[in-house]
Write a protein that holds these residues in place. Sequence first.
Motif, PDB file in Angstrom:
ATOM      1  N   SER A   1       0.818  -1.213   0.000  1.00 27.58           N
ATOM      2  CA  SER A   1       0.000   0.000   0.000  1.00 27.58           C
ATOM      3  C   SER A   1       0.853   1.264   0.000  1.00 27.58           C
ATOM      4  N   PHE A   2       1.939   1.255   0.768  1.00 25.38           N
ATOM      5  CA  PHE A   2       2.789   2.448   0.820  1.00 25.38           C
ATOM      6  C   PHE A   2       3.444   2.706  -0.527  1.00 25.38           C
ATOM      7  N   LEU A   3       3.737   1.642  -1.283  1.00 29.00           N
ATOM      8  CA  LEU A   3       4.346   1.809  -2.602  1.00 29.00           C
ATOM      9  C   LEU A   3       3.325   2.365  -3.591  1.00 29.00           C
ATOM     10  N   VAL A   4       2.097   1.882  -3.504  1.00 29.50           N
ATOM     11  CA  VAL A   4       1.035   2.415  -4.361  1.00 29.50           C
ATOM     12  C   VAL A   4       0.803   3.889  -4.060  1.00 29.50           C
ATOM     13  N   GLU A   5       0.816   4.238  -2.776  1.00 27.21           N
ATOM     14  CA  GLU A   5       0.622   5.637  -2.392  1.00 27.21           C
ATOM     15  C   GLU A   5       1.748   6.522  -2.910  1.00 27.21           C
ATOM     16  N   SER A   6       2.975   6.018  -2.837  1.00 32.26           N
ATOM     17  CA  SER A   6       4.113   6.801  -3.321  1.00 32.26           C
ATOM     18  C   SER A   6       4.025   7.044  -4.827  1.00 32.26           C
ATOM     19  N   PHE A   7       3.600   6.032  -5.591  1.00 36.80           N
ATOM     20  CA  PHE A   7       3.508   6.191  -7.042  1.00 36.80           C
ATOM     21  C   PHE A   7       2.279   6.989  -7.446  1.00 36.80           C
ATOM     22  N   ASN A   8       1.310   7.117  -6.577  1.00 34.98           N
ATOM     23  CA  ASN A   8       0.157   7.959  -6.880  1.00 34.98           C
ATOM     24  C   ASN A   8       0.397   9.412  -6.523  1.00 34.98           C
ATOM     25  N   ASN A   9       1.526   9.704  -5.917  1.00 34.49           N
ATOM     26  CA  ASN A   9       1.947  11.085  -5.719  1.00 34.49           C
ATOM     27  C   ASN A   9       2.527  11.588  -7.043  1.00 34.49           C
ATOM     28  N   GLU A  10       1.925  12.609  -7.605  1.00 28.19           N
ATOM     29  CA  GLU A  10       2.302  13.079  -8.936  1.00 28.19           C
ATOM     30  C   GLU A  10       3.775  13.447  -9.025  1.00 28.19           C
ATOM     31  N   TYR A  11       4.301  14.125  -7.999  1.00 24.30           N
ATOM     32  CA  TYR A  11       5.704  14.548  -8.039  1.00 24.30           C
ATOM     33  C   TYR A  11       6.637  13.347  -7.992  1.00 24.30           C
ATOM     34  N   ASN A  12       6.396  12.441  -7.028  1.00 28.73           N
ATOM     35  CA  ASN A  12       7.278  11.280  -6.896  1.00 28.73           C
ATOM     36  C   ASN A  12       7.228  10.405  -8.148  1.00 28.73           C
ATOM     37  N   SER A  13       6.028  10.172  -8.645  1.00 29.20           N
ATOM     38  CA  SER A  13       5.885   9.325  -9.818  1.00 29.20           C
ATOM     39  C   SER A  13       6.601   9.920 -11.029  1.00 29.20           C
ATOM     40  N   SER A  14       6.409  11.215 -11.253  1.00 26.74           N
ATOM     41  CA  SER A  14       7.049  11.862 -12.406  1.00 26.74           C
ATOM     42  C   SER A  14       8.568  11.880 -12.265  1.00 26.74           C
ATOM     43  N   ALA A  15       9.067  12.091 -11.031  1.00 27.64           N
ATOM     44  CA  ALA A  15      10.514  12.137 -10.822  1.00 27.64           C
ATOM     45  C   ALA A  15      11.152  10.776 -11.096  1.00 27.64           C
ATOM     46  N   ILE A  16      10.523   9.699 -10.615  1.00 27.63           N
ATOM     47  CA  ILE A  16      11.078   8.361 -10.846  1.00 27.63           C
ATOM     48  C   ILE A  16      11.049   8.015 -12.326  1.00 27.63           C
ATOM     49  N   ILE A  17       9.943   8.333 -12.983  1.00 28.20           N
ATOM     50  CA  ILE A  17       9.841   8.040 -14.412  1.00 28.20           C
ATOM     51  C   ILE A  17      10.874   8.838 -15.200  1.00 28.20           C
ATOM     52  N   THR A  18      11.080  10.089 -14.855  1.00 28.53           N
ATOM     53  CA  THR A  18      12.084  10.910 -15.549  1.00 28.53           C
ATOM     54  C   THR A  18      13.476  10.345 -15.346  1.00 28.53           C
ATOM     55  N   HIS A  19      13.752   9.857 -14.134  1.00 33.94           N
ATOM     56  CA  HIS A  19      15.048   9.222 -13.860  1.00 33.94           C
ATOM     57  C   HIS A  19      15.247   8.023 -14.780  1.00 33.94           C
ATOM     58  N   PHE A  20      14.237   7.188 -14.920  1.00 33.98           N
ATOM     59  CA  PHE A  20      14.350   6.006 -15.774  1.00 33.98           C
ATOM     60  C   PHE A  20      14.431   6.403 -17.252  1.00 33.98           C
ATOM     61  N   ARG A  21      13.751   7.492 -17.637  1.00 33.47           N
ATOM     62  CA  ARG A  21      13.845   7.965 -19.019  1.00 33.47           C
ATOM     63  C   ARG A  21      15.270   8.414 -19.343  1.00 33.47           C
ATOM     64  N   LEU A  22      15.870   9.183 -18.452  1.00 33.80           N
ATOM     65  CA  LEU A  22      17.224   9.686 -18.693  1.00 33.80           C
ATOM     66  C   LEU A  22      18.237   8.546 -18.758  1.00 33.80           C
ATOM     67  N   LEU A  23      18.082   7.541 -17.880  1.00 31.51           N
ATOM     68  CA  LEU A  23      18.992   6.395 -17.905  1.00 31.51           C
ATOM     69  C   LEU A  23      18.846   5.619 -19.215  1.00 31.51           C
ATOM     70  N   THR A  24      17.612   5.455 -19.673  1.00 30.38           N
ATOM     71  CA  THR A  24      17.380   4.738 -20.934  1.00 30.38           C
ATOM     72  C   THR A  24      17.976   5.492 -22.115  1.00 30.38           C
ATOM     73  N   SER A  25      17.793   6.797 -22.140  1.00 29.01           N
ATOM     74  CA  SER A  25      18.359   7.609 -23.224  1.00 29.01           C
ATOM     75  C   SER A  25      19.876   7.520 -23.243  1.00 29.01           C
TER      76      SER A  25
END
Length: 399
Positions: free
Chosen positions: A143-167
């Motif tokens: 539940s705490f992980l779902v809550e963290s990913f439903n936070n718009e800022y946290n979710s966007s920051a993690i996704i951006t991190h993974f995007r930059l690493l992939t690029s």
Amino acid sequence: MAALSPEELERFQKLSNEFEPDIQGPLVSVKQSSNAIAADYANADPTLAAKTSALAVTHSTSRIMKGDGNCGWRAVAFGYFENLLSLQDALLIQREASRIKSLCTLLDRVGQQEHLYEIFVDATDQVFSELLEAVNQGIRDESFLVESFNNEYNSSAIITHFRLLTSAWMKLNPHRYQAFLSMPLDQYCATQIETVKTEIDEVGLQALVDGVIEGSGFAVEILYLDRSVGEAVTPHLLTPSRPSPAVIRLLYRPGHYDLLYRAEPVVNMTPVVNYQYGMTSDYTPWDQTALGFDMNSQLMTIPNLMLDPSYTLNVTPMVPTCSSPYRVPSPQEVYQPPMQTQPIAPVSPPVTPRISAPPPPPITTLPPRSSEGPQIRLNPLVMKSNLSRSLPVTTPFKK
């Protein structure tokens, strides 16, 4: 209707590019039954209806990602952290946290500035810290992980991190991806990988798995829901075929990704009952440690030959009072070793030797009948003065 001027066309095109549909629901949903997916396609193409119905059987639960252009990235990132939690391995979490942080060297090699990407790295580190704390406390609820990913800022920051690493990974390994692109790799990374809310495609997904997920040893499987021949979704493994501690399973529908979970195998926990024993005996089992003498394994296999557990036998030799040929022999005489030529003198207290050799052959010559004394040769255990506490004797032998 008058034709639109070039300026008006440009304005409408800009509005179209910036339009964002009002999509309801959380960024990451809780687990739900896959029957909901089957219900969505119940009245659709018969092939899709059949495949989603079969999918609900093999993958009973799913997790829906919000279709905001980041669903593929979000599904992979969430599945990665969720598997780390389910494995409950604190050492693995620490190792993965160090590995992901070490990938910052890729960003440095392609010219990314640390002060620009460090906030995204910190958001990912925070999730690792929460995972480690949960595992140390034995928490399995995500539940705490779902809550963290439903936070718009946290979710966007993690996704951006993974995007930059992939690029960065693609730019450092262009020979692996350029042949599959219709544009220069740098342009593809700038417009399709690094741009926010741009959905991931097959090439980008493979690069994300190669550059970010592969080092964890996790497998990534994608199941394509399409109109291909067959009544089951088409699976495709994006990682090498090898034993993996966990699997991230993605469901791909045109333009959208969700997470799938296989149905848990049903384990029959019904205890095994020995009905044969239950029909032949009501006695408690033998307990060798509670007996005062050495058990004979052959005797223990006789049905219903059970010892009263409340009684402890102390075997003592019965000393004859006369020289009658019908005296009861002592255990030492009865169980004398076959190769022993000298009689064994009784000692006090006597101990019945453990039988390690087969008993002597039965005596075929019997003394003449007499009216004196018993007519049968009794075991010393049933000749004790307190016969009420002796071994149980079944009905045929009481006569």
